[in-house]
Write a protein that holds these residues in place. Structure first.
Motif, PDB file in Angstrom:
ATOM      1  N   TYR A  61      -6.563   1.530 -43.031  1.00 35.36           N
ATOM      2  CA  TYR A  61      -7.041   2.906 -43.148  1.00 35.36           C
ATOM      3  C   TYR A  61      -7.522   3.137 -44.565  1.00 35.36           C
ATOM      4  CZ  TYR A  61      -7.108   7.991 -43.090  1.00 35.36           C
ATOM      5  OH  TYR A  61      -7.490   9.295 -43.183  1.00 35.36           O
ATOM      6  N   ARG A  73      -8.133   5.750 -46.863  1.00 36.59           N
ATOM      7  CA  ARG A  73      -7.819   7.161 -47.050  1.00 36.59           C
ATOM      8  C   ARG A  73      -8.890   7.898 -47.853  1.00 36.59           C
ATOM      9  NH1 ARG A  73      -3.011   9.905 -47.009  1.00 36.59           N
ATOM     10  NH2 ARG A  73      -1.848   7.990 -46.834  1.00 36.59           N
ATOM     11  N   TRP A  82      -1.283   0.152 -42.101  1.00 38.72           N
ATOM     12  CA  TRP A  82      -0.255   0.946 -41.434  1.00 38.72           C
ATOM     13  C   TRP A  82       0.228   0.203 -40.198  1.00 38.72           C
ATOM     14  CZ3 TRP A  82       1.397   5.400 -43.693  1.00 38.72           C
ATOM     15  CH2 TRP A  82       0.621   5.872 -44.744  1.00 38.72           C
ATOM     16  N   TRP A 129       7.223   4.396 -37.618  1.00 36.64           N
ATOM     17  CA  TRP A 129       6.418   3.841 -38.699  1.00 36.64           C
ATOM     18  C   TRP A 129       7.275   2.816 -39.425  1.00 36.64           C
ATOM     19  CZ3 TRP A 129       6.045   6.352 -44.064  1.00 36.64           C
ATOM     20  CH2 TRP A 129       5.174   5.621 -44.872  1.00 36.64           C
ATOM     21  N   ILE A 152      -3.678   9.647 -41.581  1.00 36.09           N
ATOM     22  CA  ILE A 152      -2.328   9.193 -41.256  1.00 36.09           C
ATOM     23  C   ILE A 152      -1.383  10.378 -41.091  1.00 36.09           C
ATOM     24  CG2 ILE A 152      -0.374   7.855 -42.138  1.00 36.09           C
ATOM     25  CD1 ILE A 152      -2.778   6.204 -41.103  1.00 36.09           C
ATOM     26  N   GLU A 153      -1.585  11.400 -41.888  1.00 37.99           N
ATOM     27  CA  GLU A 153      -0.708  12.578 -41.811  1.00 37.99           C
ATOM     28  C   GLU A 153      -0.753  13.235 -40.434  1.00 37.99           C
ATOM     29  OE1 GLU A 153      -2.996  12.014 -44.246  1.00 37.99           O
ATOM     30  OE2 GLU A 153      -1.619  11.505 -45.861  1.00 37.99           O
ATOM     31  N   LEU A 181      -0.541  11.813 -37.689  1.00 38.62           N
ATOM     32  CA  LEU A 181       0.348  11.109 -36.769  1.00 38.62           C
ATOM     33  C   LEU A 181       1.791  11.614 -36.843  1.00 38.62           C
ATOM     34  CD1 LEU A 181      -0.896   7.452 -37.318  1.00 38.62           C
ATOM     35  CD2 LEU A 181      -1.638   9.096 -35.592  1.00 38.62           C
TER      36      LEU A 181
END
Length: 186
Positions: free
Chosen positions: A51, A53, A62, A75, A174-175, A177
């Protein structure tokens, strides 16, 4: 007259040996409906992906695993962070529906560079419910026809042109998720 007869015979034989364009088009259309991955919509058990970002070309890796009860995701960076399952359903259903619009076989290293696949911008690894490990790497985007170049399961000699569904599915921050409803209160 003899030359005309010879010409007519040659034309007829050539017509029999060379397939017409309509036949070739039908064969190419059949390739468009072949799914690239063997996964059911609820069949992921592990998922890892790169990813980027900040969009600056530096990718983070990740890694997620489905919990033993199969109801939640964990995670690997911190098992205490609650991960929402709806995004993983989206990942599964997207992977299950991916088809190629074109397949290019016999790709050389030079061609791989042209497709921007020597250093792919997106790499995804996943494990299906049967334990089969699969992967794909995405490279160049063709804005004209809306497809990405990709290779699957490590085979760099075959490149597939695929729609942008995979790219869109794996571009979520990602946040997004994290299951905010399940975060502990501090």
């Amino acid at each position: 007259v003899g030359i005309l007869a010879l010409f007519c015979i040659g034309y007829a034989v050539t017509g029999l040996l060379i397939p017409d364009e309509e036949t070739e088009t039908e064969a190419a259309t059949e390739d468009k409906t072949v799914p690239l991955f063997r996964v059911t919509e609820d069949g992921l058990t592990a998922l890892s992906f790169t990813y980027d970002r900040d969009g600056d070309g530096t990718a983070e890796f990740w890694d997620f695993l489905r919990s033993e009860d199969g109801n939640t995701w964990v995670w690997s960076g911190d098992a205490r962070v609650p991960i929402g399952g709806s995004a993983f359903y989206t990942y599964s259903s997207t992977l299950a529906s991916v088809t190629a619009t074109k397949v290019i076989r016999g790709v050389t290293e030079e061609q791989l560079a042209e497709f921007e696949l020597t250093a792919p911008w997106k790499t995804v690894y996943f494990t299906d419910a049967a334990g089969g490990e699969q992967s794909f790497c995405m490279g160049a985007y063709n804005a004209y026809n809306g497809t990405y170049c990709a290779y699957i399961n490590g085979d760099k000699t075959t490149v597939y042109l695929i729609g942008d569904d995979l790219s869109e599915a794996f571009e979520k921050p990602i946040e997004s998720l994290v299951s905010h409803d399940d975060l502990p209160a501090f």
